[in-house]
Design a protein around this motif. Structure first.
Motif, PDB file in Angstrom:
ATOM      1  N   THR A   1       0.805  -1.229   0.000  1.00  0.00           N
ATOM      2  CA  THR A   1       0.000   0.000   0.000  1.00  0.00           C
ATOM      3  C   THR A   1       0.837   1.277   0.000  1.00  0.00           C
ATOM      4  O   THR A   1       0.340   2.345  -0.357  1.00  0.00           O
ATOM      5  N   GLY A   2       2.084   1.184   0.446  1.00  0.00           N
ATOM      6  CA  GLY A   2       2.910   2.379   0.571  1.00  0.00           C
ATOM      7  C   GLY A   2       2.636   3.147   1.845  1.00  0.00           C
ATOM      8  O   GLY A   2       3.201   4.230   2.067  1.00  0.00           O
ATOM      9  N   GLU A   3       1.769   2.612   2.694  1.00  0.00           N
ATOM     10  CA  GLU A   3       1.408   3.255   3.960  1.00  0.00           C
ATOM     11  C   GLU A   3       1.661   2.292   5.121  1.00  0.00           C
ATOM     12  O   GLU A   3       1.612   1.072   4.952  1.00  0.00           O
ATOM     13  N   LEU A   4       1.909   2.855   6.296  1.00  0.00           N
ATOM     14  CA  LEU A   4       2.037   2.025   7.488  1.00  0.00           C
ATOM     15  C   LEU A   4       0.650   1.692   8.014  1.00  0.00           C
ATOM     16  O   LEU A   4      -0.221   2.557   8.081  1.00  0.00           O
ATOM     17  N   HIS A   5       0.453   0.439   8.371  1.00  0.00           N
ATOM     18  CA  HIS A   5      -0.801   0.037   9.011  1.00  0.00           C
ATOM     19  C   HIS A   5      -0.915   0.766  10.345  1.00  0.00           C
ATOM     20  O   HIS A   5       0.094   1.071  10.991  1.00  0.00           O
ATOM     21  N   ASP A   6      -2.132   1.082  10.758  1.00  0.00           N
ATOM     22  CA  ASP A   6      -2.342   1.787  12.028  1.00  0.00           C
ATOM     23  C   ASP A   6      -1.620   1.088  13.172  1.00  0.00           C
ATOM     24  O   ASP A   6      -1.000   1.721  14.032  1.00  0.00           O
ATOM     25  N   GLU A   7      -1.704  -0.221  13.179  1.00  0.00           N
ATOM     26  CA  GLU A   7      -1.105  -0.993  14.268  1.00  0.00           C
ATOM     27  C   GLU A   7       0.421  -0.939  14.214  1.00  0.00           C
ATOM     28  O   GLU A   7       1.085  -0.851  15.245  1.00  0.00           O
ATOM     29  N   THR A   8       0.966  -0.981  13.007  1.00  0.00           N
ATOM     30  CA  THR A   8       2.414  -0.863  12.855  1.00  0.00           C
ATOM     31  C   THR A   8       2.882   0.513  13.304  1.00  0.00           C
ATOM     32  O   THR A   8       3.908   0.646  13.981  1.00  0.00           O
ATOM     33  N   ARG A   9       2.132   1.538  12.938  1.00  0.00           N
ATOM     34  CA  ARG A   9       2.492   2.899  13.351  1.00  0.00           C
ATOM     35  C   ARG A   9       2.489   3.027  14.874  1.00  0.00           C
ATOM     36  O   ARG A   9       3.353   3.669  15.465  1.00  0.00           O
ATOM     37  N   SER A  10       1.505   2.373  15.513  1.00  0.00           N
ATOM     38  CA  SER A  10       1.444   2.380  16.971  1.00  0.00           C
ATOM     39  C   SER A  10       2.656   1.684  17.566  1.00  0.00           C
ATOM     40  O   SER A  10       3.240   2.149  18.558  1.00  0.00           O
ATOM     41  N   ASP A  11       3.068   0.562  16.963  1.00  0.00           N
ATOM     42  CA  ASP A  11       4.250  -0.159  17.433  1.00  0.00           C
ATOM     43  C   ASP A  11       5.511   0.686  17.263  1.00  0.00           C
ATOM     44  O   ASP A  11       6.406   0.671  18.121  1.00  0.00           O
ATOM     45  N   VAL A  12       5.595   1.417  16.147  1.00  0.00           N
ATOM     46  CA  VAL A  12       6.743   2.287  15.908  1.00  0.00           C
ATOM     47  C   VAL A  12       6.795   3.387  16.962  1.00  0.00           C
ATOM     48  O   VAL A  12       7.867   3.704  17.504  1.00  0.00           O
ATOM     49  N   ASP A  13       5.647   3.962  17.286  1.00  0.00           N
ATOM     50  CA  ASP A  13       5.592   5.012  18.313  1.00  0.00           C
ATOM     51  C   ASP A  13       6.088   4.479  19.655  1.00  0.00           C
ATOM     52  O   ASP A  13       6.823   5.167  20.382  1.00  0.00           O
ATOM     53  N   GLU A  14       5.700   3.245  19.988  1.00  0.00           N
ATOM     54  CA  GLU A  14       6.147   2.637  21.244  1.00  0.00           C
ATOM     55  C   GLU A  14       7.657   2.398  21.217  1.00  0.00           C
ATOM     56  O   GLU A  14       8.348   2.591  22.216  1.00  0.00           O
TER      57      GLU A  14
END
Length: 235
Positions: free
Chosen positions: A211-224
């Motif tokens: 998709t070229g986008e980060l999944h919401d859950e992946t983005r949350s994991d990255v933030d953590e």
């Protein structure tokens, strides 16, 4: 659905042996009337899930279940994946196919080593996709370090300066090469977490690659991850 619903999604296209359809329209109905779970709570446990029954992993009381409502945002993520996927790309299809076969094999204790092998095939497909993109961008002879740098930049994290999925490299060598630098083993030793964690990470990575986008859950994991690293530096 499996990839589009995020790294910890419980969506499976291959039914677990313990699956039972209790035919209710909402989780509230089950909470209000525990007897609706009786087909599941009192079903025979003679399947081969974890070799012999469920080894106590399947809750047998209503109070042990956690009920969640369907997340519409996850459905949007899955829809984005369907719209973006290039079914003519052999690397994408091979990687997704291997990822699903890993989950299928994982349901049966006897095929756990095969499950890990499929995970490593999916990992290799993701690696090949990134190397191809780097070559297309003008990088001559991209390496595994370049692939990890590409991933670090895509996820918005500080450069790790490591090889692509470096933590899983030794397991991949031991799983595919019967006699290797770590020694020959009749059955390669690995942890169940090696499959769970790798597959979760690959779901997030394939979602991004498609998709070229980060999944919401992946983005949350990255933030953590970024928060944890910041706290470590402060200490």
């Amino acid at each position: 659905m499996y990839v589009g619903n995020g790294e910890s999604s419980s969506v499976r296209l291959y039914p677990l042996p313990i699956f039972q359809d209790i035919e209710v329209n909402s989780t509230d109905a089950v909470v209000e009337d525990g007897s609706l779970l009786s087909p599941l709570l009192h079903s025979a446990r003679s399947d081969d899930y974890f070799m012999s029954g469920n080894h106590g992993l399947l809750p047998d009381k209503l109070e042990q279940y956690e009920f969640v409502d369907w997340d519409e945002r996850r459905l949007e993520n899955a829809t984005d994946l369907f719209k973006s996927i290039d079914t003519s790309d052999p690397l994408i299809i091979r990687g997704l196919h291997a990822l699903l076969k890993s989950e299928m094999s994982f349901c049966h204790f006897q095929f756990r080593d095969a499950s890990l092998a499929y995970s490593h095939i999916a990992l290799d497909a993701a690696h090949s996709i990134i190397l191809r993109r780097l070559r297309e961008a003008g990088v001559a002879n991209p390496t595994s370090y370049d692939a990890q740098k590409y991933m670090d930049e895509a996820y918005g994290i500080p450069p790790t300066k490591r090889r692509f999925f470096e933590d899983y490299y030794a397991d991949r060598v031991r799983n595919f090469h019967t006699d290797n630098r770590y020694g020959a083993e009749p059955i390669p030793f690995f942890s169940i977490d090696d499959i769970w964690d790798l597959n979760a990470a690959l779901k997030g990575l394939f979602f991004f690659l498609i998709t070229g986008e980060l999944h919401d859950e992946t983005r949350s994991d990255v933030d953590e991850y970024l928060k944890h690293n910041t706290l470590q530096r402060e200490h």
